[in-house]
Design a protein around this motif. Structure first.
Motif, PDB file in Angstrom:
ATOM      1  N   UNK A  30      -6.306   2.627 -22.321  1.00  0.00           N
ATOM      2  CA  UNK A  30      -5.754   4.449 -21.542  1.00  0.00           C
ATOM      3  C   UNK A  30      -4.733   5.139 -21.410  1.00  0.00           C
ATOM      4  N   UNK A  31      -4.100   6.049 -21.270  1.00  0.00           N
ATOM      5  CA  UNK A  31      -3.183   6.512 -20.329  1.00  0.00           C
ATOM      6  C   UNK A  31      -2.756   6.459 -19.120  1.00  0.00           C
ATOM      7  N   UNK A  32      -1.796   5.990 -18.512  1.00  0.00           N
ATOM      8  CA  UNK A  32      -1.457   5.639 -17.025  1.00  0.00           C
ATOM      9  C   UNK A  32      -0.227   6.971 -17.066  1.00  0.00           C
ATOM     10  N   UNK A  33      -0.573   8.013 -16.103  1.00  0.00           N
ATOM     11  CA  UNK A  33       1.120   8.322 -15.326  1.00  0.00           C
ATOM     12  C   UNK A  33       1.624   8.004 -14.637  1.00  0.00           C
ATOM     13  N   UNK A  34       2.241   8.012 -14.238  1.00  0.00           N
ATOM     14  CA  UNK A  34       3.336   7.667 -13.617  1.00  0.00           C
ATOM     15  C   UNK A  34       4.051   6.263 -13.970  1.00  0.00           C
ATOM     16  N   UNK A  35       5.261   5.911 -13.653  1.00  0.00           N
ATOM     17  CA  UNK A  35       6.242   4.571 -14.307  1.00  0.00           C
ATOM     18  C   UNK A  35       6.180   4.077 -13.005  1.00  0.00           C
ATOM     19  N   UNK A  36       7.242   4.529 -12.177  1.00  0.00           N
ATOM     20  CA  UNK A  36       7.531   3.902 -11.088  1.00  0.00           C
ATOM     21  C   UNK A  36       8.554   2.550 -10.296  1.00  0.00           C
ATOM     22  N   UNK A  37       9.605   2.876 -11.642  1.00  0.00           N
ATOM     23  CA  UNK A  37       9.740   1.317 -11.384  1.00  0.00           C
ATOM     24  C   UNK A  37      11.899   1.963 -12.346  1.00  0.00           C
ATOM     25  N   UNK A  38      11.728   3.083 -12.218  1.00  0.00           N
ATOM     26  CA  UNK A  38      12.708   3.960 -11.752  1.00  0.00           C
ATOM     27  C   UNK A  38      14.366   3.177 -11.340  1.00  0.00           C
ATOM     28  N   UNK A  39      13.696   2.985 -10.176  1.00  0.00           N
ATOM     29  CA  UNK A  39      14.632   2.384  -9.491  1.00  0.00           C
ATOM     30  C   UNK A  39      15.041   1.171 -10.064  1.00  0.00           C
ATOM     31  N   UNK A  40      14.071   0.543 -10.706  1.00  0.00           N
ATOM     32  CA  UNK A  40      14.512  -0.478 -10.613  1.00  0.00           C
ATOM     33  C   UNK A  40      15.538  -0.884 -12.031  1.00  0.00           C
ATOM     34  N   UNK A  41      15.015   0.311 -13.070  1.00  0.00           N
ATOM     35  CA  UNK A  41      15.376   0.265 -13.810  1.00  0.00           C
ATOM     36  C   UNK A  41      17.640   0.746 -13.665  1.00  0.00           C
ATOM     37  N   UNK A  42      17.447   1.989 -12.310  1.00  0.00           N
ATOM     38  CA  UNK A  42      19.143   2.147 -11.818  1.00  0.00           C
ATOM     39  C   UNK A  42      19.704   0.947 -11.797  1.00  0.00           C
ATOM     40  N   UNK A  43      19.426  -0.069 -11.105  1.00  0.00           N
ATOM     41  CA  UNK A  43      19.463  -1.389 -10.496  1.00  0.00           C
ATOM     42  C   UNK A  43      19.719  -2.091 -11.811  1.00  0.00           C
ATOM     43  N   UNK A  44      19.019  -2.501 -12.623  1.00  0.00           N
ATOM     44  CA  UNK A  44      19.055  -3.006 -13.899  1.00  0.00           C
ATOM     45  C   UNK A  44      20.490  -2.409 -14.463  1.00  0.00           C
ATOM     46  N   UNK A  45      20.738  -1.382 -14.508  1.00  0.00           N
ATOM     47  CA  UNK A  45      21.543  -1.061 -15.306  1.00  0.00           C
ATOM     48  C   UNK A  45      23.316  -1.153 -14.568  1.00  0.00           C
ATOM     49  N   UNK A  46      23.051  -1.238 -12.924  1.00  0.00           N
ATOM     50  CA  UNK A  46      24.330  -1.520 -12.267  1.00  0.00           C
ATOM     51  C   UNK A  46      24.825  -3.169 -12.559  1.00  0.00           C
ATOM     52  N   UNK A  47      23.618  -3.574 -12.480  1.00  0.00           N
ATOM     53  CA  UNK A  47      23.840  -4.883 -12.575  1.00  0.00           C
ATOM     54  C   UNK A  47      24.372  -5.309 -14.458  1.00  0.00           C
ATOM     55  N   UNK A  48      23.841  -4.782 -15.042  1.00  0.00           N
ATOM     56  CA  UNK A  48      24.249  -5.360 -16.464  1.00  0.00           C
ATOM     57  C   UNK A  48      25.262  -4.635 -17.321  1.00  0.00           C
ATOM     58  N   UNK A  49      25.656  -3.077 -16.659  1.00  0.00           N
ATOM     59  CA  UNK A  49      26.062  -2.749 -17.581  1.00  0.00           C
ATOM     60  C   UNK A  49      25.773  -1.773 -18.570  1.00  0.00           C
ATOM     61  N   UNK A  50      24.521  -1.891 -19.472  1.00  0.00           N
ATOM     62  CA  UNK A  50      23.831  -1.037 -20.101  1.00  0.00           C
ATOM     63  C   UNK A  50      23.394  -0.014 -19.969  1.00  0.00           C
ATOM     64  N   UNK A  51      23.225   1.221 -19.743  1.00  0.00           N
ATOM     65  CA  UNK A  51      22.639   2.085 -19.599  1.00  0.00           C
ATOM     66  C   UNK A  51      21.013   2.515 -20.788  1.00  0.00           C
ATOM     67  N   UNK A  52      20.245   2.402 -19.643  1.00  0.00           N
ATOM     68  CA  UNK A  52      18.694   2.631 -20.425  1.00  0.00           C
ATOM     69  C   UNK A  52      18.434   4.032 -21.217  1.00  0.00           C
ATOM     70  N   UNK A  53      18.269   3.710 -22.229  1.00  0.00           N
ATOM     71  CA  UNK A  53      17.674   5.011 -22.893  1.00  0.00           C
ATOM     72  C   UNK A  53      16.734   5.121 -22.704  1.00  0.00           C
ATOM     73  N   UNK A  54      15.547   3.572 -23.217  1.00  0.00           N
ATOM     74  CA  UNK A  54      14.223   4.101 -23.416  1.00  0.00           C
ATOM     75  C   UNK A  54      13.586   3.138 -22.640  1.00  0.00           C
ATOM     76  N   UNK A  55      11.929   3.353 -22.439  1.00  0.00           N
ATOM     77  CA  UNK A  55      11.198   1.486 -22.394  1.00  0.00           C
ATOM     78  C   UNK A  55      10.078   1.989 -22.007  1.00  0.00           C
ATOM     79  N   UNK A  56       9.771   0.607 -22.760  1.00  0.00           N
ATOM     80  CA  UNK A  56       7.945   0.971 -23.103  1.00  0.00           C
ATOM     81  C   UNK A  56       7.486  -0.187 -21.719  1.00  0.00           C
TER      82      UNK A  56
END
Length: 144
Positions: free
Chosen positions: A102-128
């Motif tokens: 089933x599909x589930x709405x809402x991701x809830x990991x945006x803040x974690x992705x922002x922190x991951x970008x800050x720590x890694x230097x990567x720019x996250x363009x998509x995730x699954x």
């Protein structure tokens, strides 16, 4: 999957594709299944099998790019496809016992992705994100 009876039907013509029995068959098979299917399973369930597996693969690739389907790698490392009703960012939840998805709405990991970008230097363009659990039907069967 989520309520497929109310899911909008993708417009092949609006996406610049010819409306063929094969394309309609692929979309119908995906819509009618509550579990992810391999390309071979989709082909076997198609009412008109005038096309070969490569054609099914090509169409699925296009349907994924249109957001009408999503590819999911199962625990057996086999690629399967599931029909997506949402056109916005979402994830899937799959039952570990019966395979219902089933599909589930809402991701809830945006803040974690922002922190991951800050720590890694990567720019996250998509995730699954694929979530696994036990569906209500299987849970109630276990309780009996």
């Amino acid at each position: 999957m989520s309520d497929q009876a109310t899911a909008p039907t993708p417009s092949l013509r609006a996406a610049g594709m010819r409306q063929t029995p094969q394309r309609e068959g692929i979309l119908r098979v995906l819509k009618d299944s509550d579990r992810p299917l391999t390309v071979e399973e989709i082909w076997e369930r198609m009412p008109e099998r005038r096309s070969g597996l490569p054609t099914v693969y090509r169409n699925l690739e296009r349907f994924v790019s249109e957001g009408w389907a999503e590819s999911i790698v199962g625990p057996d490392q086999v690629m399967r496809f599931v029909r997506c009703d949402s056109r916005h960012h979402h994830h899937h939840l799959q039952c570990e016992r019966c395979g219902r998805t089933t599909e589930v709405d809402g991701c809830g990991i945006d803040a974690s992705l922002t922190e991951l970008e800050r720590l890694s230097g990567f720019r996250v363009t998509r995730h699954q994100l694929m979530l696994f659990g036990v569906c209500p039907t299987c849970r109630s069967e276990k309780d009996r």
